[in-house]
Scaffold this motif. Structure first.
Motif, PDB file in Angstrom:
ATOM      1  N   ALA A 290       0.853  -1.185   0.000  1.00 13.21           N
ATOM      2  CA  ALA A 290       0.000   0.000   0.000  1.00 13.21           C
ATOM      3  C   ALA A 290       0.889   1.235   0.000  1.00 13.21           C
ATOM      4  O   ALA A 290       2.065   1.170   0.363  1.00 13.21           O
ATOM      5  CB  ALA A 290      -0.901   0.011   1.233  1.00 13.21           C
ATOM      6  N   ILE A 291       0.350   2.360  -0.404  1.00 13.13           N
ATOM      7  CA  ILE A 291       1.068   3.630  -0.298  1.00 13.13           C
ATOM      8  C   ILE A 291       0.694   4.234   1.048  1.00 13.13           C
ATOM      9  O   ILE A 291      -0.479   4.522   1.309  1.00 13.13           O
ATOM     10  CB  ILE A 291       0.698   4.586  -1.440  1.00 13.13           C
ATOM     11  N   ARG A 292       1.687   4.395   1.906  1.00  7.93           N
ATOM     12  CA  ARG A 292       1.401   4.882   3.258  1.00  7.93           C
ATOM     13  C   ARG A 292       1.585   6.389   3.385  1.00  7.93           C
ATOM     14  O   ARG A 292       0.884   7.045   4.143  1.00  7.93           O
ATOM     15  CB  ARG A 292       2.305   4.165   4.285  1.00  7.93           C
ATOM     16  N   ALA A 293       2.558   6.963   2.673  1.00  8.29           N
ATOM     17  CA  ALA A 293       2.808   8.396   2.822  1.00  8.29           C
ATOM     18  C   ALA A 293       3.495   8.949   1.580  1.00  8.29           C
ATOM     19  O   ALA A 293       4.340   8.283   0.978  1.00  8.29           O
ATOM     20  CB  ALA A 293       3.663   8.674   4.061  1.00  8.29           C
ATOM     21  N   ILE A 294       3.120  10.151   1.209  1.00  8.71           N
ATOM     22  CA  ILE A 294       3.803  10.947   0.193  1.00  8.71           C
ATOM     23  C   ILE A 294       4.482  12.092   0.945  1.00  8.71           C
ATOM     24  O   ILE A 294       3.813  12.867   1.646  1.00  8.71           O
ATOM     25  CB  ILE A 294       2.819  11.512  -0.843  1.00  8.71           C
ATOM     26  N   VAL A 295       5.812  12.181   0.824  1.00 11.25           N
ATOM     27  CA  VAL A 295       6.580  13.143   1.624  1.00 11.25           C
ATOM     28  C   VAL A 295       7.175  14.212   0.701  1.00 11.25           C
ATOM     29  O   VAL A 295       8.163  13.961   0.010  1.00 11.25           O
ATOM     30  CB  VAL A 295       7.708  12.438   2.407  1.00 11.25           C
ATOM     31  N   PRO A 296       6.617  15.426   0.668  1.00 10.99           N
ATOM     32  CA  PRO A 296       7.215  16.494  -0.136  1.00 10.99           C
ATOM     33  C   PRO A 296       8.564  16.908   0.462  1.00 10.99           C
ATOM     34  O   PRO A 296       8.678  17.140   1.662  1.00 10.99           O
ATOM     35  CB  PRO A 296       6.197  17.640  -0.026  1.00 10.99           C
ATOM     36  N   THR A 297       9.578  17.008  -0.383  1.00  8.83           N
ATOM     37  CA  THR A 297      10.914  17.366   0.085  1.00  8.83           C
ATOM     38  C   THR A 297      11.444  18.585  -0.684  1.00  8.83           C
ATOM     39  O   THR A 297      10.912  18.947  -1.731  1.00  8.83           O
ATOM     40  CB  THR A 297      11.896  16.185  -0.085  1.00  8.83           C
ATOM     41  N   PHE A 298      12.510  19.194  -0.136  1.00 12.85           N
ATOM     42  CA  PHE A 298      13.131  20.377  -0.751  1.00 12.85           C
ATOM     43  C   PHE A 298      12.095  21.481  -0.988  1.00 12.85           C
ATOM     44  O   PHE A 298      12.058  22.108  -2.046  1.00 12.85           O
ATOM     45  CB  PHE A 298      13.822  20.013  -2.067  1.00 12.85           C
ATOM     46  N   VAL A 299      11.265  21.720  -0.008  1.00 14.51           N
ATOM     47  CA  VAL A 299      10.160  22.668  -0.165  1.00 14.51           C
ATOM     48  C   VAL A 299      10.612  24.083   0.195  1.00 14.51           C
ATOM     49  O   VAL A 299      11.143  24.321   1.284  1.00 14.51           O
ATOM     50  CB  VAL A 299       8.960  22.252   0.705  1.00 14.51           C
ATOM     51  N   ASP A 300      10.391  25.009  -0.722  1.00 11.04           N
ATOM     52  CA  ASP A 300      10.669  26.425  -0.500  1.00 11.04           C
ATOM     53  C   ASP A 300       9.364  27.182  -0.737  1.00 11.04           C
ATOM     54  O   ASP A 300       8.955  27.396  -1.887  1.00 11.04           O
ATOM     55  CB  ASP A 300      11.763  26.912  -1.449  1.00 11.04           C
ATOM     56  N   TYR A 301       8.694  27.569   0.341  1.00  5.41           N
ATOM     57  CA  TYR A 301       7.383  28.197   0.223  1.00  5.41           C
ATOM     58  C   TYR A 301       7.433  29.558  -0.477  1.00  5.41           C
ATOM     59  O   TYR A 301       6.387  30.088  -0.862  1.00  5.41           O
ATOM     60  CB  TYR A 301       6.759  28.363   1.615  1.00  5.41           C
ATOM     61  N   ARG A 302       8.617  30.126  -0.631  1.00  5.13           N
ATOM     62  CA  ARG A 302       8.718  31.419  -1.307  1.00  5.13           C
ATOM     63  C   ARG A 302       8.460  31.301  -2.805  1.00  5.13           C
ATOM     64  O   ARG A 302       8.142  32.304  -3.464  1.00  5.13           O
ATOM     65  CB  ARG A 302      10.102  32.013  -1.070  1.00  5.13           C
ATOM     66  N   LEU A 303       8.602  30.080  -3.331  1.00  2.00           N
ATOM     67  CA  LEU A 303       8.477  29.882  -4.776  1.00  2.00           C
ATOM     68  C   LEU A 303       7.041  29.526  -5.144  1.00  2.00           C
ATOM     69  O   LEU A 303       6.459  28.584  -4.591  1.00  2.00           O
ATOM     70  CB  LEU A 303       9.424  28.776  -5.239  1.00  2.00           C
ATOM     71  N   ARG A 304       6.491  30.257  -6.096  1.00  2.00           N
ATOM     72  CA  ARG A 304       5.117  29.988  -6.533  1.00  2.00           C
ATOM     73  C   ARG A 304       4.988  28.571  -7.098  1.00  2.00           C
ATOM     74  O   ARG A 304       3.979  27.889  -6.852  1.00  2.00           O
ATOM     75  CB  ARG A 304       4.710  31.021  -7.592  1.00  2.00           C
ATOM     76  N   LEU A 305       6.004  28.126  -7.854  1.00  2.00           N
ATOM     77  CA  LEU A 305       5.953  26.785  -8.425  1.00  2.00           C
ATOM     78  C   LEU A 305       5.877  25.726  -7.328  1.00  2.00           C
ATOM     79  O   LEU A 305       5.120  24.761  -7.443  1.00  2.00           O
ATOM     80  CB  LEU A 305       7.176  26.530  -9.309  1.00  2.00           C
ATOM     81  N   THR A 306       6.667  25.908  -6.270  1.00  2.00           N
ATOM     82  CA  THR A 306       6.633  24.956  -5.166  1.00  2.00           C
ATOM     83  C   THR A 306       5.232  24.880  -4.559  1.00  2.00           C
ATOM     84  O   THR A 306       4.696  23.791  -4.321  1.00  2.00           O
ATOM     85  CB  THR A 306       7.648  25.359  -4.076  1.00  2.00           C
ATOM     86  N   ARG A 307       4.627  26.020  -4.306  1.00  2.00           N
ATOM     87  CA  ARG A 307       3.279  26.036  -3.727  1.00  2.00           C
ATOM     88  C   ARG A 307       2.280  25.353  -4.657  1.00  2.00           C
ATOM     89  O   ARG A 307       1.391  24.623  -4.214  1.00  2.00           O
ATOM     90  CB  ARG A 307       2.853  27.475  -3.423  1.00  2.00           C
ATOM     91  N   SER A 308       2.458  25.561  -5.960  1.00  2.00           N
ATOM     92  CA  SER A 308       1.575  24.927  -6.935  1.00  2.00           C
ATOM     93  C   SER A 308       1.740  23.407  -6.921  1.00  2.00           C
ATOM     94  O   SER A 308       0.757  22.660  -6.983  1.00  2.00           O
ATOM     95  CB  SER A 308       1.870  25.474  -8.328  1.00  2.00           C
ATOM     96  N   MET A 309       3.007  22.945  -6.820  1.00  2.00           N
ATOM     97  CA  MET A 309       3.256  21.507  -6.800  1.00  2.00           C
ATOM     98  C   MET A 309       2.692  20.865  -5.526  1.00  2.00           C
ATOM     99  O   MET A 309       2.167  19.751  -5.557  1.00  2.00           O
ATOM    100  CB  MET A 309       4.757  21.229  -6.911  1.00  2.00           C
TER     101      MET A 309
END
Length: 288
Positions: free
Chosen positions: A207-226
């Motif tokens: 089963a898929i237990r968790a999706i872990v977003p990494t290298f997150v920079d909230y200042r970037l619009r693209l990151t927030r979109s992803m």
């Protein structure tokens, strides 16, 4: 006692798989210690052998390859991650089965053996399941005894599991998928999770237990979109994002420490504790 077994996997490299696997194993071992004891085993399935280095350990010949080929036992090759004797991090119930480049050669040897087995089965007129079944039998025979010794087993997977993919998915209970919060990694995550779901649809219990977003920079619009896209796709399987901070990179370079050990009050440590507690409190339940 039967261990709960989790893969940390993604076919795309550079998404912090080893950092996530090492931090998760370290955090789980600490939670076990806080709750009366228990042991955690980290198994490195990547021939690069980064997991031991990230913990500041010298395997001195210990390698998963010897266990898989039957040339050595778990007792011979599992080592403690505790470095208190040298003034390093205290990890009394954290253990690792390291890897090295020998694992690459061992997989080639096993593949040759499986190819011969498949050809012989075809000559005898039997079906083609032998190309997968022997590998899961190898994992069950040679890694299976660890189920009775450890409470959690974390499998740090390479970008390509190749011949071992279905067997690893049969051996494990659930998958944890780190995803770098950029366009290419988010797109690749969809392809990777489909592979897991395809194995699940074929009768494998993964089963898929968790999706872990990494290298997150909230200042970037693209990151927030992803991040929004990941949440839309995977819902509550998405854990607290791991921020893109220098603390994560500094930790292994600072005497072989996890970020939990090196910067316990940092946002990255807080996020990894969130993943730890997600697994510790909820077991293996995940996407059906």
């Amino acid at each position: 006692m039967t261990a709960k077994i989790f893969t940390v996997e993604n076919r795309k490299g550079g998404v912090a798989k080893t950092t996530t696997a090492v931090s998760l194993a370290d955090g789980l071992s600490r939670r076990m210690q806080e709750n009366g004891g228990g042991r955690v085993l980290l198994v490195d399935l990547d021939p690069q052998g980064d997991a031991a280095r990230a913990l500041g350990l010298q395997p001195t010949g210990r390698c998963l390859s010897h266990v898989l080929t039957g040339e050595g036992s778990l007792r011979d090759h599992v080592m403690s991650a505790d470095r208190s004797a040298e003034g390093g991090p205290v990890r009394p119930n954290f253990f690792i089965l390291p890897a090295s480049d020998n694992l690459r050669r061992a997989k080639e040897t096993l593949l040759s053996q499986l190819t011969v087995s498949t050809v012989m089965s075809q000559i005898r007129g039997r079906g083609g399941e032998e190309d997968v079944v022997p590998m899961i039998e190898i994992l069950n025979e040679r890694l299976g005894p660890a189920r009775r010794v450890f409470d959690y087993i974390i499998l740090d997977c390479p970008p390509t599991l190749d011949m071992m993919q279905e067997a690893v998915h049969q051996f494990a209970d659930a998958a944890i998928v780190p995803v770098k919060a950029d366009f290419h990694s988010t797109s690749a995550a969809g392809r990777h999770t489909r592979n897991i779901l395809d194995d699940q649809a074929s009768g494998i219990k993964i089963a898929i237990r968790a999706i872990v977003p990494t290298f997150v920079d909230y200042r970037l619009r693209l990151t927030r979109s992803m991040l929004q896209q990941l949440t839309k796709t995977y819902g509550n399987l998405v854990t607290m994002p791991i921020p893109n901070t220098v603390r994560v990179a500094e930790a292994p370079a600072s005497g072989g420490r996890t970020v939990i050990e090196y910067a316990p009050e940092s946002p990255a440590s807080t996020a990894y504790w969130n993943l730890v507690d997600t697994i510790f409190n909820n077991g293996t339940g995940g996407q059906a």
